[in-house]
Scaffold this motif. Structure first.
Motif: not given
Length: 175
Positions: A123-149
């Motif tokens: 039905k839908n997909i959401r993304l949860a990550v412990l760490v988002d460190r940046g430097h994306r090469e594709l248009p993807i973002r997390a819906d739930f982030v533990g910590k931005n580093i």
């Protein structure tokens, strides 16, 4: 020389916060399936599922996937299984929370989306990550982030989980 940026307690708080955000965004846990990306994402997904169980008194299935054969930047063989879980769980028409340890370029998540598409149309997909460190090469973002580093490309993020590494932490190393 590595520097610990998230210790055991901070990791627990981050996963608890993500759990509450999932409940709020999904309006409970009905129709929910957690999909953990091999290797550490599977363990993080299981931890989130345990917290969901305690809070909502309902078991949420966890599916482990290996996205290696879907990567465009890694050499692989075609006989690698995508699904790593013993339990047969349908993803068709489910609310999926895709769980990984670190979000970097977005290529692993892109591969995971391809793997999930082969397993059924959720039905839908959401993304949860412990760490988002940046430097994306594709248009993807997390819906739930533990910590931005924020990191430089010359740095490496190492996530350690007790189930594999006998400790919980996130460290930054230089290449």
């Amino acid at each position: 020389m590595s520097k610990v940026v998230v210790d055991k307690m901070a990791m627990q708080r981050a996963l608890t916060r993500i759990t509450y955000e999932i409940i709020e965004k999904n309006k409970g846990v009905n129709n929910l399936v957690l999909v953990g990306i091999k290797t550490r994402g599977i363990y993080l997904a299981k931890r989130i599922a345990n917290r969901l169980q305690k809070l909502e008194n309902k078991e949420v299935p966890v599916v482990g996937i290996d996205v290696t054969k879907y990567r465009d930047d890694i050499q692989h063989t075609d006989n690698e299984p995508a699904v790593l879980s013993d339990e047969a769980v349908s993803l068709k028409d489910k609310n999926i929370i895709l769980v990984d340890d670190v979000l970097f370029t977005g290529r692993t998540i892109n591969a995971a989306l391809s793997a999930i598409a082969e397993l059924g149309r959720p039905k839908n997909i959401r993304l949860a990550v412990l760490v988002d460190r940046g430097h994306r090469e594709l248009p993807i973002r997390a819906d739930f982030v533990g910590k931005n580093i924020p990191t430089s490309k010359q740095e490496i993020i190492n996530v350690q989980v007790d189930e594999i590494d006998d400790q919980d932490s996130v460290e930054i190393d230089k290449k």
